[in-house]
Design an enzyme around this catalytic site. Structure first.
Site, PDB file in Angstrom:
ATOM      1  N   THR A  96       0.840  -1.199   0.000  1.00 38.02           N
ATOM      2  CA  THR A  96       0.000   0.000   0.000  1.00 38.02           C
ATOM      3  C   THR A  96       0.876   1.250   0.000  1.00 38.02           C
ATOM      4  O   THR A  96       0.658   2.183  -0.778  1.00 38.02           O
ATOM      5  CB  THR A  96      -0.949   0.009   1.207  1.00 38.02           C
ATOM      6  OG1 THR A  96      -1.898  -1.056   1.058  1.00 38.02           O
ATOM      7  CG2 THR A  96      -1.698   1.335   1.316  1.00 38.02           C
ATOM      8  N   GLN A 212       0.183  -9.394  -6.709  1.00 42.62           N
ATOM      9  CA  GLN A 212      -0.378 -10.727  -6.926  1.00 42.62           C
ATOM     10  C   GLN A 212       0.471 -11.552  -7.885  1.00 42.62           C
ATOM     11  O   GLN A 212       0.470 -12.785  -7.823  1.00 42.62           O
ATOM     12  CB  GLN A 212      -1.812 -10.619  -7.452  1.00 42.62           C
ATOM     13  CG  GLN A 212      -2.813 -10.081  -6.449  1.00 42.62           C
ATOM     14  CD  GLN A 212      -3.020 -10.988  -5.247  1.00 42.62           C
ATOM     15  OE1 GLN A 212      -2.778 -12.192  -5.311  1.00 42.62           O
ATOM     16  NE2 GLN A 212      -3.478 -10.415  -4.146  1.00 42.62           N
ATOM     17  N   SER A 232       4.809  -6.877  -2.102  1.00 44.28           N
ATOM     18  CA  SER A 232       4.445  -7.100  -0.706  1.00 44.28           C
ATOM     19  C   SER A 232       5.036  -8.408  -0.216  1.00 44.28           C
ATOM     20  O   SER A 232       5.066  -9.405  -0.947  1.00 44.28           O
ATOM     21  CB  SER A 232       2.919  -7.143  -0.564  1.00 44.28           C
ATOM     22  OG  SER A 232       2.549  -7.459   0.755  1.00 44.28           O
ATOM     23  N   THR A 270      13.090   4.591  10.229  1.00 44.55           N
ATOM     24  CA  THR A 270      14.059   3.554  10.567  1.00 44.55           C
ATOM     25  C   THR A 270      13.644   2.229   9.942  1.00 44.55           C
ATOM     26  O   THR A 270      12.512   1.779  10.108  1.00 44.55           O
ATOM     27  CB  THR A 270      14.165   3.399  12.096  1.00 44.55           C
ATOM     28  OG1 THR A 270      14.566   4.649  12.653  1.00 44.55           O
ATOM     29  CG2 THR A 270      15.177   2.327  12.465  1.00 44.55           C
ATOM     30  N   CYS A 361      -9.124  -6.693   1.089  1.00 47.72           N
ATOM     31  CA  CYS A 361      -9.032  -5.347   1.649  1.00 47.72           C
ATOM     32  C   CYS A 361     -10.394  -4.669   1.727  1.00 47.72           C
ATOM     33  O   CYS A 361     -10.547  -3.644   2.366  1.00 47.72           O
ATOM     34  CB  CYS A 361      -8.070  -4.507   0.817  1.00 47.72           C
ATOM     35  SG  CYS A 361      -6.386  -5.160   0.841  1.00 47.72           S
TER      36      CYS A 361
END
Length: 412
Positions: A96, A212, A232, A270, A361
């Site tokens: 995202t 995906q 991701s 960080t 989602c």
């Protein structure tokens, strides 16, 4: 004190479910052995943890050791994704953030270039597809609110964005095109290389959400010809909360997260070295296993589509020929005649099977999928979607159990 004890009790992990079948890999994948093993050294408590998990931006010894681990992971990620240089990989908190950073960062950089070259009065134009993940659609809507013109390409009935539709939409003002590599609901694999070449001919940058697609099809950012790509960790067996943005060298980019200037000034904050290490271990494992694993999943996908086509009360949403490489090997999508998605998902859950009604989602939304609407599926049928998605730990026995449960759910 009693209140504190209650809070502690609330935080206790639930007992694992006795037995269930998981068929929602498009939402998230179980943590893989490679990622778990890679992250194990980071789980040591107390000061000893800092031997590997100090702030990677610190100048003292343990900080430099963490930095070395971070940069090793960056080099490995670049190799696995086909990037030319390690510094083309920007680690993020997930896809995202990577999508948001790409859409807003590339568009804002284009606006700044126009301002510097005396073209600030020319309107910016961005093109995306109507079937993108909300992590792409939402920043596009923000750009619209800021005066950027955005075109949303509609797919055909099979879920594909056609090259001709992009050719028609491109203008001299187009600065960015973003089209997903593969759809998360029906699994349609988009012609990214052809779309990117077309965008570049008109002087536009090209971004793809490859979440995906990663680990489910051959994926090399250089061969795709894209300027930016989002990834991701948790979709491929890595930890949640970690992702990456591929940003081709010398691509104009305005940072999305501002602060301490980490990630060469492109993403402040960080770095999560433990999570990044797990992500890269999962990435390497997924890319190495992809040819064999895709073939295995493709056979299971074809079996499921055949079962759905032969079952009264439900039909495949898209036409997927046996062995087809035009669709992801792990996603199956059907439309029931009578039952709404939520009802079917809950009934499968009662039978110990985890499936989805659409994009994870937006699973709490009662509205029909924007993907199905864009594909021309409207009316009551659009509420009756069922998505089955498979992965590394899915077995033939799981699929047999689903086939048996499907008939029970439709005849409840």
């Amino acid at each position: 004190m009693a209140e504190g004890r209650a809070d502690a009790e609330d935080a206790t992990l639930p007992e694992p479910a006795a037995d269930f079948i998981y068929l929602d890999y498009a939402a998230t994948a179980p943590l893989g052995a490679e990622a778990a093993s890679a992250m194990a050294p980071f789980q040591v408590p107390g000061p000893a943890n800092l031997a590997v998990n100090a702030n990677a931006n610190a100048l003292y010894g343990v900080g430099r050791a963490a930095f070395d681990l971070l940069e090793s992971a960056r080099r490995r990620a670049a190799r696995a994704l086909g990037a030319r240089r390690p510094d083309e990989i920007v680690f993020t908190s997930g896809a995202t953030e990577a999508d948001d950073a790409a859409i807003l960062g590339l568009a804002q950089a284009a606006a700044e270039q126009r301002r510097l070259t005396g073209q600030k009065d020319r309107a910016l134009h961005v093109i995306t597809s109507a079937i993108e993940h909300d992590a792409v659609l939402a920043p596009c809507r923000r750009l619209e609110a800021e005066g950027v013109r955005v075109t949303y390409l509609r797919p055909n009935r099979q879920g594909f964005i056609e090259v001709a539709s992009l050719a028609e939409a491109l203008t001299d003002d187009t600065v960015l095109v973003s089209v997903q590599a593969a759809n998360s609901e029906v699994g349609a694999i988009q012609p990214i290389r052809e779309l990117a070449e077309l965008a570049h001919k008109r002087g536009a940058l090209f971004h793809t959400d490859a979440v995906q697609a990663l680990g489910k099809m051959p994926l090399d950012v250089q061969k795709l010809g894209v300027d930016a790509a989002s990834f991701s960790a948790h979709k491929i067996g890595g930890p949640k909360g970690v992702g990456a943005l591929y940003l081709k060298a010398r691509t104009p980019f305005s940072p999305y997260l501002l602060g301490g200037g980490q990630e060469s000034g492109r993403r402040s904050g960080t770095q999560n070295v433990a999570g990044i290490t797990g992500f890269v271990a999962a990435l390497e494992a997924a890319q190495e296993a992809e040819p064999e694993e895709s073939a295995r999943l493709r056979a299971l996908r074809d079996r499921l589509y055949a079962a759905i086509a032969a079952t009264d009360g439900i039909q495949p949403t898209v036409e997927v020929d046996a062995g087809s490489r035009d669709f992801l090997p792990n996603i199956v999508h059907g439309l029931a005649d009578e039952w709404e998605s939520e009802t079917m998902v809950l009934r499968f859950d009662q039978l110990g099977i985890c499936v989805a009604g659409g994009s994870a989602c937006s699973s709490h939304s009662l509205e029909p999928s924007h993907v199905l609407r864009a594909m021309g599926i409207t009316g009551d049928t659009s509420y009756n979607a069922l998505r089955i998605s498979m992965g590394r730990y899915t077995t033939e026995a799981d699929i047999a159990a689903f086939e048996k449960a499907l008939k029970k759910v439709l005849n409840w």
